[in-house]
Write a protein that holds these residues in place. Structure first.
Motif, short mmCIF file in Angstrom:
data_model
loop_
_atom_site.label_atom_id
_atom_site.label_comp_id
_atom_site.label_asym_id
_atom_site.label_seq_id
_atom_site.Cartn_x
_atom_site.Cartn_y
_atom_site.Cartn_z
N GLN A 249 -19.98 18.66 43.81
CA GLN A 249 -19.20 19.68 43.38
C GLN A 249 -20.17 20.82 42.42
OE1 GLN A 249 -18.95 16.97 42.02
NE2 GLN A 249 -18.00 16.78 40.03
N HIS A 250 -21.24 20.26 42.14
CA HIS A 250 -21.99 21.23 41.25
C HIS A 250 -23.16 22.06 41.85
CE1 HIS A 250 -20.59 18.02 38.20
NE2 HIS A 250 -20.32 19.18 37.51
N GLU A 251 -23.52 23.31 41.68
CA GLU A 251 -24.60 23.73 42.13
C GLU A 251 -25.68 23.76 41.21
OE1 GLU A 251 -24.68 25.80 45.02
OE2 GLU A 251 -22.61 24.69 45.42
N VAL A 252 -26.14 22.55 41.02
CA VAL A 252 -27.20 22.09 40.13
C VAL A 252 -28.41 21.43 40.82
CG1 VAL A 252 -27.81 20.73 37.97
CG2 VAL A 252 -25.78 21.87 38.28
N VAL A 253 -29.70 21.53 40.54
CA VAL A 253 -30.81 20.86 40.99
C VAL A 253 -31.57 20.22 39.89
CG1 VAL A 253 -33.15 21.23 42.25
CG2 VAL A 253 -30.99 22.79 42.81
N CYS A 254 -31.73 19.06 40.18
CA CYS A 254 -32.82 18.38 39.20
C CYS A 254 -34.07 18.21 39.73
CB CYS A 254 -32.12 16.88 39.16
SG CYS A 254 -30.60 16.83 38.08
N ARG A 255 -34.91 18.75 38.83
CA ARG A 255 -36.48 18.71 39.31
C ARG A 255 -37.41 18.04 38.44
NH1 ARG A 255 -38.84 24.40 40.23
NH2 ARG A 255 -40.27 23.40 41.43
N GLU A 256 -38.34 17.46 38.94
CA GLU A 256 -39.35 16.66 38.24
C GLU A 256 -40.18 17.51 37.32
OE1 GLU A 256 -41.30 13.96 40.79
OE2 GLU A 256 -39.41 12.93 41.43
N VAL A 257 -40.43 16.91 36.24
CA VAL A 257 -41.30 17.70 35.06
C VAL A 257 -42.53 16.43 34.93
CG1 VAL A 257 -41.71 19.18 33.29
CG2 VAL A 257 -39.44 18.96 34.47
N PRO A 258 -43.63 16.19 35.65
CA PRO A 258 -44.33 15.10 35.53
C PRO A 258 -45.29 15.55 34.26
CG PRO A 258 -45.07 16.32 37.42
CD PRO A 258 -43.81 16.92 37.05
N TRP A 259 -45.51 16.77 33.79
CA TRP A 259 -46.35 16.81 32.89
C TRP A 259 -45.60 16.83 31.43
CZ3 TRP A 259 -44.10 20.92 30.55
CH2 TRP A 259 -43.51 22.02 31.28
N LEU A 260 -44.15 16.47 31.55
CA LEU A 260 -43.35 16.46 30.03
C LEU A 260 -43.24 14.92 29.93
CD1 LEU A 260 -41.87 17.68 28.03
CD2 LEU A 260 -39.85 17.54 29.47
N GLN A 261 -44.28 14.37 28.96
CA GLN A 261 -44.18 12.90 28.61
C GLN A 261 -43.15 12.46 28.04
OE1 GLN A 261 -46.78 11.09 29.94
NE2 GLN A 261 -47.21 13.05 31.23
N MET A 262 -41.97 12.25 28.73
CA MET A 262 -40.87 11.69 28.04
C MET A 262 -40.00 10.76 28.83
SD MET A 262 -37.67 13.66 25.78
CE MET A 262 -36.46 12.50 24.85
N ARG A 263 -39.65 9.62 28.67
CA ARG A 263 -38.95 8.73 29.44
C ARG A 263 -37.63 8.29 28.54
NH1 ARG A 263 -41.89 7.76 33.80
NH2 ARG A 263 -40.65 5.89 34.58
N SER A 264 -36.79 7.86 29.34
CA SER A 264 -35.47 7.33 28.76
C SER A 264 -35.61 5.85 28.80
CB SER A 264 -34.17 7.73 29.65
OG SER A 264 -33.13 7.17 29.18
N GLU A 265 -35.56 5.03 27.61
CA GLU A 265 -35.25 3.62 27.77
C GLU A 265 -33.99 2.86 27.43
OE1 GLU A 265 -38.09 2.90 24.66
OE2 GLU A 265 -39.75 3.16 26.08
N LEU A 266 -33.73 1.90 28.06
CA LEU A 266 -32.52 1.23 27.65
C LEU A 266 -32.93 -0.30 27.37
CD1 LEU A 266 -29.36 1.12 27.72
CD2 LEU A 266 -29.46 0.12 30.18
N TRP A 267 -32.46 -0.67 25.96
CA TRP A 267 -32.87 -1.81 25.48
C TRP A 267 -31.56 -2.52 25.43
CZ3 TRP A 267 -37.82 -3.02 23.57
CH2 TRP A 267 -38.70 -1.91 23.71
N ALA A 268 -31.77 -4.12 25.29
CA ALA A 268 -30.71 -4.94 25.43
C ALA A 268 -31.18 -5.69 23.75
CB ALA A 268 -30.41 -6.14 26.28
N VAL A 269 -30.14 -5.66 22.87
CA VAL A 269 -30.53 -6.41 21.63
C VAL A 269 -29.67 -7.52 21.36
CG1 VAL A 269 -30.84 -5.85 19.19
CG2 VAL A 269 -31.50 -4.05 20.92
#
Length: 289
Positions: A249-269
């Protein structure tokens, strides 16, 4: 040393006031039972029963001993149950999670596998922020916390279960939906920021500055769904983990930005020495489908 077996015999005779009926209840012969009761009286040095005309009744001392015998046998049975249950695996587990643990499929996948391994699983789930979960694990209120960052807290054991790239969400009709993405273009675009902890927010700012621009925040929202809705409305751009996808339903595009050095992490503690079932969940959640 007093034998619990003799106390059980004594209680049976006291409750039936008949050696024959007590012998039937205990599945033994009457004569050996009579001898065992005599032995108990000799061991204690107390006459427990009055015997006359084939009748048997408790003496006053016997009534006092009966109350103590029942109490002692009850505690012995509780001890046996506790000892047996100690050998049975505890399948209770309390799990905290952030939304990313669901959106990525990490937690659902882990729980499905855990239920197959432990059909009697007793599960408590809490949807909470990272800091709240870490405090709960440290306090012993949670067994496993699925959070956005690792914990450098003594007594806690962090395990990274997922790492994913970020993508830039832009409206389909905008100029950023086409052509190359440059730091200059992102530096002038209005940004929709996700309200998060200081550590995550600082990491985002550092990544942007390192890439050559400073994001201009137009609005902050509490979750990714709100950010996608505002991008769809043309209010700005947003950085989303790869697992956060706009709906049809969204008119949204997700684009890669390889030069932006940030990653999402998920940890189990977990606690430094997790329970077996908590360790199982962490291992199963970390397996990629």
């Amino acid at each position: 040393m007093l034998e619990l077996r003799l106390l059980r015999y004594f209680v049976a005779v006291a409750e039936t006031e008949h050696v024959g009926r007590a012998a039937q209840r205990l599945h033994i012969s009457q004569s050996p039972l009579s001898r065992q009761i005599r032995q108990l009286e000799d061991d204690l040095g107390v006459q427990l029963f009055e015997r006359a005309n084939r009748q048997i009744k408790l003496t006053p001392a016997g009534r006092r001993v009966l109350a103590s015998a029942r109490d002692l046998l009850g505690r012995a049975e509780a001890f046996e149950r506790g000892a047996r249950s100690a050998t049975v695996e505890d399948t209770r587990i309390s799990v905290g999670f952030v939304t990313t643990a669901l959106a990525t499929g990490v937690l659902p996948q882990g729980l499905r596998a855990l239920r197959k391994r432990h059909p009697d699983l007793q599960l408590e789930l809490r949807h909470q922020g990272t800091e709240t979960q870490l405090a709960a694990v440290h306090a012993g209120q949670l067994d496993v916390a699925f959070v956005h960052r690792s914990a450098s807290v003594r007594g806690l054991l962090p395990t990274r279960v997922l790492e994913q790239p970020y993508r830039l969400a832009v409206a389909k009709g905008s100029r950023l939906a086409r052509g190359p993405l440059t730091p200059d273009a992102l530096g002038v675009a209005p940004w929709i920021a996700i309200r998060a902890g200081d550590a995550i927010r600082d990491r985002w700012i550092v990544a942007c500055v390192s890439a050559g621009f400073v994001p201009k925040v137009a609005v902050e929202v509490a979750d990714f769904a709100s950010a996608i809705a505002l991008v769809d409305a043309g209010a700005g751009v947003a950085l989303l983990p790869a697992s956060q996808r706009p709906g049809p339903q969204h008119e949204v595009v997700c684009r890669e930005v390889p030069w932006l050095q940030m990653r999402s992490e998920l940890w189990a503690v977990t606690r430094a020495i997790p329970s077996p079932i908590a360790a199982d969940l962490v291992a199963l959640a970390g397996r990629q489908p």
